[in-house]
Design an enzyme around this catalytic site. Structure first.
Site, PDB file in Angstrom:
ATOM      1  N   SER A  25      31.530 -29.540-144.831  1.00 29.85           N
ATOM      2  CA  SER A  25      32.438 -30.607-145.547  1.00 29.85           C
ATOM      3  C   SER A  25      32.647 -29.907-146.942  1.00 29.85           C
ATOM      4  O   SER A  25      31.855 -29.320-147.523  1.00 29.85           O
ATOM      5  CB  SER A  25      31.633 -31.900-145.609  1.00 29.85           C
ATOM      6  OG  SER A  25      31.295 -32.195-144.271  1.00 29.85           O
TER       7      SER A  25
HETATM    8  N1  SAH Z   1      27.256 -31.775-142.289  1.00 30.88           N
HETATM    9  C1  SAH Z   1      27.686 -30.678-141.905  1.00 30.88           C
HETATM   10  C2  SAH Z   1      29.331 -31.163-141.541  1.00 30.88           C
HETATM   11  C3  SAH Z   1      29.522 -30.538-140.418  1.00 30.88           C
HETATM   12  S1  SAH Z   1      30.895 -30.870-139.442  1.00 30.88           S
HETATM   13  C4  SAH Z   1      27.667 -29.446-143.088  1.00 30.88           C
HETATM   14  O1  SAH Z   1      27.527 -29.757-144.106  1.00 30.88           O
HETATM   15  O2  SAH Z   1      27.915 -28.238-142.679  1.00 30.88           O
HETATM   16  C5  SAH Z   1      30.466 -32.163-138.400  1.00 30.88           C
HETATM   17  C6  SAH Z   1      29.565 -31.485-137.621  1.00 30.88           C
HETATM   18  O3  SAH Z   1      29.242 -32.777-136.425  1.00 30.88           O
HETATM   19  C7  SAH Z   1      29.849 -30.611-136.692  1.00 30.88           C
HETATM   20  O4  SAH Z   1      28.652 -29.610-136.792  1.00 30.88           O
HETATM   21  C8  SAH Z   1      29.749 -31.206-135.197  1.00 30.88           C
HETATM   22  O5  SAH Z   1      29.349 -30.182-134.159  1.00 30.88           O
HETATM   23  C9  SAH Z   1      28.998 -32.273-135.351  1.00 30.88           C
HETATM   24  N2  SAH Z   1      29.020 -33.098-134.230  1.00 30.88           N
HETATM   25  C10 SAH Z   1      30.278 -33.861-133.805  1.00 30.88           C
HETATM   26  N3  SAH Z   1      29.891 -34.821-132.800  1.00 30.88           N
HETATM   27  C11 SAH Z   1      28.700 -35.044-132.934  1.00 30.88           C
HETATM   28  C12 SAH Z   1      27.913 -35.958-132.141  1.00 30.88           C
HETATM   29  N4  SAH Z   1      28.399 -36.694-131.336  1.00 30.88           N
HETATM   30  N5  SAH Z   1      26.375 -35.920-132.367  1.00 30.88           N
HETATM   31  C13 SAH Z   1      25.922 -34.942-133.414  1.00 30.88           C
HETATM   32  N6  SAH Z   1      26.816 -34.094-133.990  1.00 30.88           N
HETATM   33  C14 SAH Z   1      28.296 -34.011-133.799  1.00 30.88           C
END
Ligand code: SAH
Length: 213
Positions: free
Chosen positions: A64
């Site tokens: 993010s």
């Molecule tokens: N907090 C992360 C943001 C990653 S983007 C960072 O700082 O890097 C969002 C993340 O949510 C992705 O890794 C994606 O695989 C995950 N995601 C999407 N749907 C999800 C779900 N239903 N349960 C858990 N994780 C999920």
């Protein structure tokens, strides 16, 4: 990989940028000033690590934007010792911010590849979550509930009921809600069936997906 004076300098500039964009929480700014974001990125993007932008990580996901991480973290109002659930571990950067704020962190990731990579990486650089699991964030983590805070870091098409019900009384859920564009939404649990809702404008996230791979 190292953390050099150059990285530290760029990080302080990023903190200045976030202050100029309106982030006030000292703990959040301190955490962002401390965490080596470049170590959370794929090698091709390391030179851009301290720009206020989202970047690709594995499995078509993104780390993010720092402003978004700061904004969500500020809304959570974390105090040391708070039990916090994160949906979407991803690169682990937001997890590290929560740990720097003194939270006990439980985090769920649905992409196996990212789950494996980040579970190995975080302890290597000294960040120890209470629990990192491979699973479906729509279900939350009922065995560990209630949580003082829950943060969703993917765009949710709707607010999953399990997440609301796993909040402690007085607890805060920060969740971007919407399909193409998401409205940053804060729910505060005032009583067993009483939730206060606040909205904070538009953000863009990768979608929160329902089926595990
Ligand atoms: N907090 C992360 C943001 C990653 S983007 C960072 O700082 O890097 C969002 C993340 O949510 C992705 O890794 C994606 O695989 C995950 N995601 C999407 N749907 C999800 C779900 N239903 N349960 C858990 N994780 C999920």
């Amino acid at each position: 990989m190292k953390d050099t004076f150059k990285h530290q300098g760029m990080r302080q500039q990023l903190v200045e940028t976030l202050i100029n964009k309106g982030i006030k929480d000292k703990g959040v700014l301190k955490a962002i000033g401390k965490i080596p974001r470049h170590l959370f990125m794929d090698s091709g993007f390391i030179d851009h690590a301290y720009q206020d932008k989202a970047f690709p990580i594995a499995a078509d996901q993104t780390i993010s934007q720092p402003y978004t991480v700061a904004f969500q973290s500020e809304l959570l109002q974390i105090e040391p010792g708070h039990k916090v659930l994160e949906i979407g571990t991803g690169s682990g950067y937001q997890t590290a911010v929560l740990l720097e704020l003194g939270a006990r962190v439980y985090s769920i990731e649905r992409q196996q590849e990212l789950f494996k990579k980040t579970s190995k990486f975080l302890p290597k650089i000294g960040y120890r979550a209470k629990s990192l699991i491979f699973g479906d964030g729509y279900k939350g983590m009922p065995v560990e509930a209630p949580f003082q805070s829950i943060i969703v870091t993917a765009g949710a098409p709707f607010v999953p009921n399990p997440l609301l019900s796993q909040l402690a009384i007085g607890g805060r859920l920060v969740i971007p809600v919407g399909d193409d564009v998401q409205v940053m939404t804060l729910f505060i649990r005032k009583g067993p069936k009483d939730f206060e809702k606040h909205e904070f404008g538009d953000f863009r996230f990768v979608p929160m997906l329902e089926d595990k791979n």
